[in-house]
Design a protein around this motif. Sequence first.
Motif, PDB file in Angstrom:
ATOM      1  N   CYS A 114      49.203  50.059  39.120  1.00 21.42           N
ATOM      2  CA  CYS A 114      50.055  48.872  38.951  1.00 21.42           C
ATOM      3  C   CYS A 114      49.606  48.017  37.765  1.00 21.42           C
ATOM      4  CB  CYS A 114      50.035  48.024  40.216  1.00 21.42           C
ATOM      5  SG  CYS A 114      50.753  48.830  41.664  1.00 21.42           S
ATOM      6  N   HIS A 115      48.289  47.866  37.592  1.00 22.25           N
ATOM      7  CA  HIS A 115      47.776  46.908  36.605  1.00 22.25           C
ATOM      8  C   HIS A 115      47.547  47.506  35.224  1.00 22.25           C
ATOM      9  CE1 HIS A 115      46.946  43.239  38.986  1.00 22.25           C
ATOM     10  NE2 HIS A 115      46.910  44.080  40.008  1.00 22.25           N
ATOM     11  N   GLN A 168      40.312  41.357  46.218  1.00 21.50           N
ATOM     12  CA  GLN A 168      41.517  42.191  46.057  1.00 21.50           C
ATOM     13  C   GLN A 168      41.400  43.564  46.734  1.00 21.50           C
ATOM     14  OE1 GLN A 168      40.089  40.619  43.264  1.00 21.50           O
ATOM     15  NE2 GLN A 168      41.534  38.925  43.119  1.00 21.50           N
ATOM     16  N   TYR A 169      40.258  44.234  46.559  1.00 21.60           N
ATOM     17  CA  TYR A 169      40.125  45.575  47.157  1.00 21.60           C
ATOM     18  C   TYR A 169      40.202  45.488  48.682  1.00 21.60           C
ATOM     19  CZ  TYR A 169      38.054  50.196  48.168  1.00 21.60           C
ATOM     20  OH  TYR A 169      37.810  51.483  48.608  1.00 21.60           O
ATOM     21  N   ILE A 202      51.259  40.432  47.722  1.00 21.70           N
ATOM     22  CA  ILE A 202      51.796  41.722  47.258  1.00 21.70           C
ATOM     23  C   ILE A 202      50.816  42.880  47.516  1.00 21.70           C
ATOM     24  CG2 ILE A 202      52.613  43.011  45.237  1.00 21.70           C
ATOM     25  CD1 ILE A 202      53.809  40.414  44.207  1.00 21.70           C
ATOM     26  N   HIS A 203      49.518  42.619  47.398  1.00 20.02           N
ATOM     27  CA  HIS A 203      48.574  43.727  47.604  1.00 20.02           C
ATOM     28  C   HIS A 203      48.744  44.361  48.988  1.00 20.02           C
ATOM     29  CE1 HIS A 203      45.824  42.004  44.260  1.00 20.02           C
ATOM     30  NE2 HIS A 203      46.680  42.883  43.783  1.00 20.02           N
ATOM     31  N   ILE A 253      50.142  42.741  35.202  1.00 18.47           N
ATOM     32  CA  ILE A 253      51.351  43.517  35.511  1.00 18.47           C
ATOM     33  C   ILE A 253      52.325  43.262  34.359  1.00 18.47           C
ATOM     34  CG2 ILE A 253      53.155  43.959  37.226  1.00 18.47           C
ATOM     35  CD1 ILE A 253      50.425  44.377  38.449  1.00 18.47           C
ATOM     36  N   LYS A 289      56.191  36.461  46.268  1.00 21.64           N
ATOM     37  CA  LYS A 289      55.212  35.445  45.865  1.00 21.64           C
ATOM     38  C   LYS A 289      55.656  34.056  46.315  1.00 21.64           C
ATOM     39  CE  LYS A 289      54.581  36.730  41.471  1.00 21.64           C
ATOM     40  NZ  LYS A 289      54.057  36.732  40.101  1.00 21.64           N
ATOM     41  N   GLY A 332      45.066  36.278  45.026  1.00 23.79           N
ATOM     42  CA  GLY A 332      45.794  36.061  43.774  1.00 23.79           C
ATOM     43  C   GLY A 332      47.121  36.791  43.645  1.00 23.79           C
ATOM     44  N   SER A 333      47.428  37.722  44.547  1.00 24.39           N
ATOM     45  CA  SER A 333      48.697  38.458  44.410  1.00 24.39           C
ATOM     46  C   SER A 333      49.788  37.846  45.276  1.00 24.39           C
ATOM     47  CB  SER A 333      48.522  39.930  44.790  1.00 24.39           C
ATOM     48  OG  SER A 333      48.429  40.085  46.197  1.00 24.39           O
ATOM     49  N   HIS A 363      50.373  50.010  49.726  1.00 29.45           N
ATOM     50  CA  HIS A 363      49.892  49.938  48.346  1.00 29.45           C
ATOM     51  C   HIS A 363      48.477  50.490  48.200  1.00 29.45           C
ATOM     52  CE1 HIS A 363      53.013  46.653  47.066  1.00 29.45           C
ATOM     53  NE2 HIS A 363      53.539  47.859  47.178  1.00 29.45           N
ATOM     54  N   LEU A 398      43.711  44.899  49.840  1.00 33.91           N
ATOM     55  CA  LEU A 398      44.474  46.144  49.769  1.00 33.91           C
ATOM     56  C   LEU A 398      44.212  46.972  51.032  1.00 33.91           C
ATOM     57  CD1 LEU A 398      46.192  47.107  47.306  1.00 33.91           C
ATOM     58  CD2 LEU A 398      44.240  48.490  46.624  1.00 33.91           C
ATOM     59  N   HIS A 403      35.886  43.633  42.128  1.00 36.14           N
ATOM     60  CA  HIS A 403      36.957  42.916  42.825  1.00 36.14           C
ATOM     61  C   HIS A 403      36.859  43.158  44.331  1.00 36.14           C
ATOM     62  CE1 HIS A 403      39.238  41.367  39.367  1.00 36.14           C
ATOM     63  NE2 HIS A 403      38.689  42.399  38.740  1.00 36.14           N
ATOM     64  N   GLN A 421      46.019  53.374  42.942  1.00 34.24           N
ATOM     65  CA  GLN A 421      45.704  52.010  43.382  1.00 34.24           C
ATOM     66  C   GLN A 421      45.825  50.974  42.258  1.00 34.24           C
ATOM     67  OE1 GLN A 421      41.975  52.661  45.514  1.00 34.24           O
ATOM     68  NE2 GLN A 421      43.090  53.085  47.391  1.00 34.24           N
ATOM     69  N   CYS A 422      44.766  50.192  42.040  1.00 33.39           N
ATOM     70  CA  CYS A 422      44.812  49.067  41.088  1.00 33.39           C
ATOM     71  C   CYS A 422      45.342  49.500  39.718  1.00 33.39           C
ATOM     72  CB  CYS A 422      43.430  48.455  40.882  1.00 33.39           C
ATOM     73  SG  CYS A 422      42.326  48.476  42.306  1.00 33.39           S
TER      74      CYS A 422
HETATM   75  C1  HEC Z   1      51.312  47.836  44.190  1.00 33.52           C
HETATM   76  C2  HEC Z   1      50.802  47.371  42.957  1.00 33.52           C
HETATM   77  C3  HEC Z   1      49.421  46.719  42.939  1.00 33.52           C
HETATM   78  C4  HEC Z   1      48.227  47.277  43.306  1.00 33.52           C
HETATM   79  C5  HEC Z   1      47.977  48.654  43.926  1.00 33.52           C
HETATM   80  C6  HEC Z   1      47.221  46.296  43.013  1.00 33.52           C
HETATM   81  N1  HEC Z   1      47.796  45.184  42.482  1.00 33.52           N
HETATM   82 FE1  HEC Z   1      46.851  43.498  41.916  1.00 33.52          FE
HETATM   83  N2  HEC Z   1      48.594  42.550  41.715  1.00 33.52           N
HETATM   84  C7  HEC Z   1      49.832  43.152  41.772  1.00 33.52           C
HETATM   85  C8  HEC Z   1      50.860  42.167  41.530  1.00 33.52           C
HETATM   86  C9  HEC Z   1      52.350  42.447  41.469  1.00 33.52           C
HETATM   87  C10 HEC Z   1      50.192  40.929  41.357  1.00 33.52           C
HETATM   88  C11 HEC Z   1      50.808  39.587  41.048  1.00 33.52           C
HETATM   89  C12 HEC Z   1      50.810  39.504  39.545  1.00 33.52           C
HETATM   90  C13 HEC Z   1      51.412  38.307  38.946  1.00 33.52           C
HETATM   91  O1  HEC Z   1      51.627  37.341  39.646  1.00 33.52           O
HETATM   92  O2  HEC Z   1      51.630  38.362  37.731  1.00 33.52           O
HETATM   93  C14 HEC Z   1      48.761  41.216  41.473  1.00 33.52           C
HETATM   94  C15 HEC Z   1      47.750  40.265  41.317  1.00 33.52           C
HETATM   95  C16 HEC Z   1      46.406  40.591  41.123  1.00 33.52           C
HETATM   96  C17 HEC Z   1      45.364  39.675  40.697  1.00 33.52           C
HETATM   97  C18 HEC Z   1      45.535  38.214  40.371  1.00 33.52           C
HETATM   98  C19 HEC Z   1      46.016  38.136  38.959  1.00 33.52           C
HETATM   99  C20 HEC Z   1      45.818  36.851  38.315  1.00 33.52           C
HETATM  100  O3  HEC Z   1      46.389  36.727  37.210  1.00 33.52           O
HETATM  101  O4  HEC Z   1      45.119  35.987  38.839  1.00 33.52           O
HETATM  102  C21 HEC Z   1      44.207  40.386  40.591  1.00 33.52           C
HETATM  103  C22 HEC Z   1      42.861  39.878  40.148  1.00 33.52           C
HETATM  104  C23 HEC Z   1      44.523  41.742  40.987  1.00 33.52           C
HETATM  105  N3  HEC Z   1      45.859  41.822  41.313  1.00 33.52           N
HETATM  106  C24 HEC Z   1      43.605  42.780  41.012  1.00 33.52           C
HETATM  107  C25 HEC Z   1      43.855  43.985  41.662  1.00 33.52           C
HETATM  108  C26 HEC Z   1      42.837  44.939  41.995  1.00 33.52           C
HETATM  109  C27 HEC Z   1      41.376  44.814  41.655  1.00 33.52           C
HETATM  110  C28 HEC Z   1      43.449  45.944  42.660  1.00 33.52           C
HETATM  111  C29 HEC Z   1      42.817  47.145  43.310  1.00 33.52           C
HETATM  112  C30 HEC Z   1      41.770  46.863  44.285  1.00 33.52           C
HETATM  113  C31 HEC Z   1      44.869  45.650  42.679  1.00 33.52           C
HETATM  114  N4  HEC Z   1      45.073  44.452  42.082  1.00 33.52           N
HETATM  115  C32 HEC Z   1      45.858  46.477  43.217  1.00 33.52           C
HETATM  116  C33 HEC Z   1      50.087  44.487  41.992  1.00 33.52           C
HETATM  117  C34 HEC Z   1      49.149  45.396  42.440  1.00 33.52           C
END
Ligand code: HEC
Length: 532
Positions: A386-387, A352-353, A509-510, A407, A429, A505-506, A375, A356, A333, A382-383
């Motif tokens: 939350c995930h 995503q990384y 939020i990231h 999530i 969002k 994609g977040s 975050h 962040l 990612h 990290q990832c």
């Molecule tokens: C603080 C909490 C948090 C952290 C840390 C975090 N995420 Fe997320 N991420 C979220 C949230 C909340 C969403 C939005 C989810 C949704 O809409 O259902 C999201 C969305 C995403 C999505 C898109 C999801 C989709 O369904 O398309 C991806 C891919 C993702 N994150 C990967 C990562 C990765 C890889 C990392 C680490 C590098 C990371 N996230 C770190 C909270 C976090």
Amino acid sequence: MGARIQFAECAVVAGAIFLLTGPAVRSQTVQHLSVPQPGGMPGMPVMTGITRVTNGVKVTWDGPSGYYQVFEEATLGSLKWVAVGKATNLVRNATITALYSNAFFRVSGPSPKYVGSQACAECHPAIHATELKTGHAAAFTNAQFVAEGGQTNRYCLACHTVGYGLPTGFVSLSKTPRLAGVQCENCHGPAAKHAANPDDPIAVPRVELAATVCGGCHTGSRHPTYEEWLTSGHAEVVAGALSSMSSSTTNLNNCGRCHSGSVRLSLLEGNPLPVGDFNVSVVCVTCHDPHQVTPNPAQLRNPIASTANYSITASGNFTKQYKTNINLCAQCHNDLAASWTNSIAPPHHSPQYNMLLGTVGVLDTGAPPNQPGSHALLVTNQCVQCHMQTEDAAGGQPAITGHSFRIELYDTCLQCHPFEPELLAEFTKTGISNQIQQVKEDLDLWAMAQAPDSLWTEYGTRAWEYTTPGDLSPGGPGPTAAEQALIPENIRMARYDLYVVLYDGSYGIHNILYATTLLDTAENWIQEQLNQ
Ligand code: HEC
Ligand code: HEC
Ligand code: HEC
Ligand code: HEC
Ligand code: HEC
Ligand code: HEC
Ligand code: HEC
Ligand code: HEC
Ligand code: HEC
């Protein structure tokens, strides 16, 4: 001398299952375990399907490595079994063209011969030594397992011992102490014949990467890991990546490093690319090392968190770019070293990384961005934190193991956002989504009001887009490579930042402050252009 099949000691499965009418099973050079079997790798043949194909029926089964023989029943109920083909079938499927009126089949194969992992130590000392330190090796002696009475409860043994219920398998701690716990043969199949005669190519144990082998045990309401994983994007190779990988070995290397579990493993181990066997998604052993507990928790191949910036390119030498100490999720990612100067297509869907860490995108300061959000810095895991939130099974509700990677829970957010974090997420969002729409509309406005006539006439509101436009502009191609030079830098930088935020994609939020900065910067560039 190869071990020859001896019918006197054959394991047999009768295959009087449904005759499924359906598309032919796609031929694969490697036949993976298609359905999870209790205890992992089956020790005996198991019928997995009978499918009608153009020239007859295809019978598929699974089982350990060895010779198999297919039989067909002459007439219904006659119990007269006629051998089909030779008794030396090494693949676990057969296409039968000469059909009797009914379709009853059975398959005989090697009978299981379990031995226990001690017998492997002599020739596979390193794997044996590290495997002994895993939770698997202790699955029978684990204090909680003992306390729950698992050692003498037959409902527990298939998943906590080797070969329970099969010939030569686990019986009890006193009778078969060497077969207690989860060991090599749970994942590789019975291997006594191999240990006795490692030169026999027929008996070399199977090496199965598919998640089904782990799914035989990591299942059920107490730990539905496999079921959750099946619902995740990781369980399938996305069609676009699959077709690219089919098209060339260059793409097999380039896309497979993140999209194919078998390609990635070959690259990690320095083996030749698995041409013809790349439709293996992000499976359990892509993230978990089946033999190794150190240096990361949960037998993971990489750590859970890191703060160094990281990208790999979708081309070139993988080994030179691979960094073992980078966040496991960030291995794939990441932004693939995206740049605003690329005008062929928007950045990949995986920054995503770098979002962040606030290191992807372009700012008007000219310096490479570096704006990690809370975050990245305060959310320790990290990832994963939350995930991959987890919850124990309770009151008939199955456990949540975090392996949907979505999530599913907001518990971990509460320590910092004590009031309704789910609503906060929705609110953010929506806000970012609206801002994305606004920037897109202003780019369209630029196309209408200020794009060179040639671009507006040919591409309409796609005049600001990449040659292969992103998801914001469906409907056809964008300006050609040559025409891209007609688009001002401000517009090209703005569209890049816009897609970075969208494809993260977040929806902000990231890294909310940074995502907002990127969209504001994009908006300023567009306004500058519109005001000219
Ligand atoms: C603080 C909490 C948090 C952290 C840390 C975090 N995420 Fe997320 N991420 C979220 C949230 C909340 C969403 C939005 C989810 C949704 O809409 O259902 C999201 C969305 C995403 C999505 C898109 C999801 C989709 O369904 O398309 C991806 C891919 C993702 N994150 C990967 C990562 C990765 C890889 C990392 C680490 C590098 C990371 N996230 C770190 C909270 C976090
Ligand atoms: C006397 C030495 C010896 C013993 C004992 C032995 N092996 Fe092997 N093993 C080998 C050799 C040599 C190979 C490589 C064979 C080949 O690739 O043709 C091999 C290959 C394998 C492979 C396949 C590797 C691959 O890349 O395809 C697995 C899995 C395996 N062994 C598991 C086991 C297990 C489990 C045991 C204990 C039950 C065991 N071995 C005991 C020598 C041994
Ligand atoms: C025969 C059943 C079985 C199979 C097959 C199996 N597991 Fe397990 N696994 C277990 C059991 C039981 C435990 C719990 C051990 C304990 O904590 O006592 C476990 C624990 C684990 C753990 C935690 C280890 C630790 O050190 O805390 C991981 C990670 C894991 N398994 C991954 C896998 C993967 C990946 C596969 C497939 C390659 C797999 N397992 C196949 C039964 C199995
Ligand atoms: C379908 C296979 C399967 C069966 C049957 C099974 N287990 Fe397990 N067990 C596992 C796996 C897999 C794990 C590791 C789960 C994880 O770490 O996510 C595990 C882990 C455990 C643990 C470690 C703590 C925990 O919950 O993670 C205990 C204790 C345990 N099992 C007890 C039992 C007992 C007692 C029985 C019989 C009543 C039993 N198991 C039946 C697969 C099984
Ligand atoms: C939890 C399942 C599991 C257990 C337990 C397990 N293996 Fe493996 N093994 C795998 C998988 C999956 C692969 C292929 C992926 C990889 O190499 O990381 C593999 C690969 C191998 C290979 C070939 C590649 C290599 O790494 O050299 C050998 C040999 C092997 N295992 C032997 C053993 C022996 C011996 C034991 C017991 C001491 C054992 N395995 C225990 C799942 C397992
Ligand atoms: C650095 C790792 C990496 C490389 C290399 C990579 N991808 Fe991806 N790709 C991802 C990740 C991660 C996602 C999913 C992100 C998400 O769900 O938000 C993804 C998503 C996709 C998607 C689905 C999103 C979309 O565009 O509709 C396609 C198609 C795709 N990739 C194709 C490819 C192709 C083709 C290649 C080779 C040219 C490739 N990828 C190379 C990591 C990578
Ligand atoms: C994309 C990477 C990824 C994939 C794919 C994946 N896991 Fe995991 N798994 C993790 C991470 C990360 C953790 C640690 C979570 C944590 O510490 O909160 C974990 C934790 C676990 C644990 C708990 C270990 C412990 O310490 O108790 C088990 C068991 C497990 N995974 C089994 C599996 C199985 C079985 C599959 C396939 C069906 C699988 N995993 C697929 C990343 C992955
Ligand atoms: C080996 C590469 C790889 C690793 C490691 C990896 N992912 Fe992914 N991930 C992908 C790919 C490829 C996709 C896109 C699959 C698709 O589009 O079908 C994806 C999709 C996702 C999605 C979108 C899910 C969905 O169901 O649509 C999320 C969320 C996600 N990954 C989170 C994570 C987390 C969290 C980790 C670390 C625990 C992780 N990933 C590790 C390659 C990887
Ligand atoms: C360790 C503390 C911590 C955790 C855990 C955490 N956050 Fe945050 N979050 C913050 C901080 C601090 C900010 C303010 C922005 C910044 O500093 O980057 C923030 C910002 C946000 C924002 C932007 C809106 C705002 O108020 O600024 C959202 C939405 C958000 N977090 C959602 C989540 C969700 C959802 C989770 C759990 C999946 C989560 N956070 C977990 C600390 C945390």
